[in-house]
Design an enzyme around this catalytic site. Structure first.
Site, PDB file in Angstrom:
ATOM      1  N   TYR A   1       1.504 -14.121   2.461  1.00  0.00           N
ATOM      2  CA  TYR A   1       0.702 -12.981   2.001  1.00  0.00           C
ATOM      3  C   TYR A   1       0.072 -12.247   3.191  1.00  0.00           C
ATOM      4  CZ  TYR A   1      -2.991 -10.157   0.080  1.00  0.00           C
ATOM      5  OH  TYR A   1      -3.805  -9.085  -0.205  1.00  0.00           O
TER       6      TYR A   1
ATOM      7  N   HIS B   1      -2.207   5.211  -3.674  1.00  0.00           N
ATOM      8  CA  HIS B   1      -2.777   4.923  -2.361  1.00  0.00           C
ATOM      9  C   HIS B   1      -2.821   6.184  -1.522  1.00  0.00           C
ATOM     10  CE1 HIS B   1      -3.001   0.581  -2.572  1.00  0.00           C
ATOM     11  NE2 HIS B   1      -1.717   0.462  -2.849  1.00  0.00           N
TER      12      HIS B   1
ATOM     13  N   THR C   1      -4.185  -2.540   7.666  1.00  0.00           N
ATOM     14  CA  THR C   1      -4.613  -2.360   6.277  1.00  0.00           C
ATOM     15  C   THR C   1      -4.724  -3.670   5.505  1.00  0.00           C
ATOM     16  OG1 THR C   1      -2.304  -1.881   5.736  1.00  0.00           O
ATOM     17  CG2 THR C   1      -3.756  -0.010   6.111  1.00  0.00           C
TER      18      THR C   1
ATOM     19  N   ARG D   1       1.979  -7.416  -2.943  1.00  0.00           N
ATOM     20  CA  ARG D   1       2.459  -7.157  -4.306  1.00  0.00           C
ATOM     21  C   ARG D   1       3.627  -8.080  -4.626  1.00  0.00           C
ATOM     22  NH1 ARG D   1      -0.024  -2.001  -4.090  1.00  0.00           N
ATOM     23  NH2 ARG D   1      -1.767  -2.611  -2.762  1.00  0.00           N
TER      24      ARG D   1
ATOM     25  N   GLY E   1     -10.142  -3.517   0.764  1.00  0.00           N
ATOM     26  CA  GLY E   1     -10.730  -3.188   2.047  1.00  0.00           C
ATOM     27  C   GLY E   1     -12.235  -3.032   1.930  1.00  0.00           C
TER      28      GLY E   1
END
Length: 464
Positions: free
Chosen positions: A389, A338, A365, A409, A425
């Protein structure tokens, strides 16, 4: 009461041993910077709802033992106090925490993604009065790293039982082998169509970015402690967590924090956006990292997130204290790389840690730009509420410290099933197939390490 032991420990194994011990009817494991905490039971709780924050407090002596020594939390059936809120629940949380009967409290818990909808004044699907967050003061807290172990408890009996469980390796049976979960969608068409439609809306000027997620069913019951331990051994998370809470179980390996607040008011947020898969070849991975930093779409996706994080901190912090300490550094997180940045500042006198958490929640994000414009798009294209989540797992203390891991994750329970979930995204240059593949890469952080529970039948082999 408190006891400390020096020695050499495997802190992840100690935390998992306690979580799997069955000593308490609810528990949280939280990892930060090489230290693990286990929080067992609940002597008080604060729950967040659409327009109220509620306190539930019991006495230490009210907790009893069920079968096989399991301690049941002594919380009342109804809240003892309720404080209304509009705009932000932060002040209501502060009021109720100030009234807790335990002075040196620690809090552990979670916030659901849909809390952001309530803060924005948007409608909630399903039960409008449901819990959007739950924060508990544990009966017992264990902190452990490689060098020491500390147990805090409300009474001697709890302290001794937990210390014995933490230190006793016992004759634990080896964990069952993982059974990898297939992360491909048998029908990816709806996700691809949602991405394409969102790109059209972005190009039309409705907003700049939206994170769209999809979920994958785990087709068997999961051994969450064993999954957590296996997954943690294989991952490099910013934070990790293991939850066994009323109506929720989860094991996660978070790539980033939502917010970190120190007791002196220092605040940090770490936007993470822009992704490429990792492999086993270091030279190939180095080329991938370089390509990631040269990818205009990924760089734009990251830059707009940093811009939002910077603006959010400037609204909370002392003048001239906000700085971008690190910009566009590639970090390894499980199965992916990332692009990461770090934005920091110092809270001004008007704002405390809960103001900071609400202001930065959910992370840009996992929501979009602007956030409030992204929420209806998420609700329109995602078939189910996100729940935990893209929410947060939280640890906080009475001294003003607050650490919130982004709930990504992970494997978790919801709607009577067990799920993996990942998102991508979406910006104006997104391509649907590429974003779908990004979700597969992110799901691979957890999918290979999921361990079935001991009573899960073996899968049937295809006929010869």
């Amino acid at each position: 009461m408190r006891k400390r032991r020096e020695g050499g420990y495997d802190p992840a194994a100690v935390a998992v041993r306690l979580a799997a011990s069955g000593l308490f009817d609810e528990s949280v494991v939280y990892e930060r910077d090489g230290r693990w905490w286990f929080a067992g039971g609940a002597v008080a709780a604060v729950t967040i709802h659409r327009d109220t924050v509620r306190a539930w407090t019991g006495e230490a002596g009210e907790a009893g033992e069920a079968d096989e020594g399991r301690t049941v939390s002594g919380l009342p059936e109804s809240p003892v106090r309720s404080v209304a809120w509009t705009g932000s629940p932060a002040r209501a949380i502060d009021v109720l925490l100030a009234e807790l009967p335990i002075e040196d409290w620690r809090l552990y818990g979670r916030l659901d993604h849909e809390l952001a909808f309530a803060v924005a004044g948007l409608p909630l699907s399903g039960d409008a009065d449901r819990e959007l967050g739950r924060l508990t003061v544990p009966r017992v807290e264990v902190g452990v790293d490689e060098r020491s172990l500390t147990v805090r408890a409300l009474n001697a009996a709890d302290l001794d039982r937990v210390l014995s469980a933490a230190l006793g390796a016992g004759d634990e049976a080896p964990a069952a082998a993982p059974r990898p979960v297939d992360v491909e969608d048998a029908e990816p068409g709806p996700y691809l169509a949602a991405v394409a439609a969102t790109v059209d809306r972005i190009r039309a000027g409705e907003l700049e970015k939206v994170i769209l997620s999809r979920r994958v069913a785990v087709p068997y019951d999961v051994d969450f402690p064993a999954t957590y331990l296996r997954g943690r051994r294989a991952n490099t998370p910013a934070r990790s967590f293991l939850l066994d809470l009323p109506g929720l179980r989860a094991a996660g390996f978070s790539p980033q924090t939502v917010v970190e607040v120190d007791a002196d008011g220092s605040i940090t947020t770490r936007p993470l956006a822009g992704t490429c898969p990792r492999g086993d070849d270091p030279a190939f991975d180095a080329r991938r990292r370089a390509a990631l930093l040269g990818d205009a779409k990924e760089v734009y996706e990251h830059a707009v997130s940093v811009r939002v994080a910077d603006a959010e901190l400037r609204a909370l912090c002392e003048p001239d204290s906000v700085a971008i300490d690190a910009f566009m550094v590639v970090e390894e997180r499980g199965s992916v790389h990332h692009i990461a940045s770090r934005v920091s500042g110092r809270l001004d006198a008007r704002h405390g840690p809960w103001d900071a958490l609400v202001a930065l929640f959910p992370a840009v994000t996992v929501s979009g730009v602007p956030k409030a414009d992204a929420y209806p798009v998420i609700a329109e294209y995602e078939a189910t509420p996100r729940g935990l989540y893209a929410g947060a797992v939280v640890r906080a203390t009475h001294t003003g410290e607050l650490d919130a891991a982004l709930a990504l994750r992970m494997v978790h329970t919801q709607d009577g099933g067990t799920w993996l979930r990942a998102g991508a995204g979406i910006v104006r240059d997104s391509r649907p197939v590429r974003e779908y593949r990004e979700t597969c890469h992110e799901l691979a952080t957890v999918a290979p390490h999921v361990v079935p529970s001991s009573d899960t039948p073996e899968p049937e082999l295809p006929a010869a």
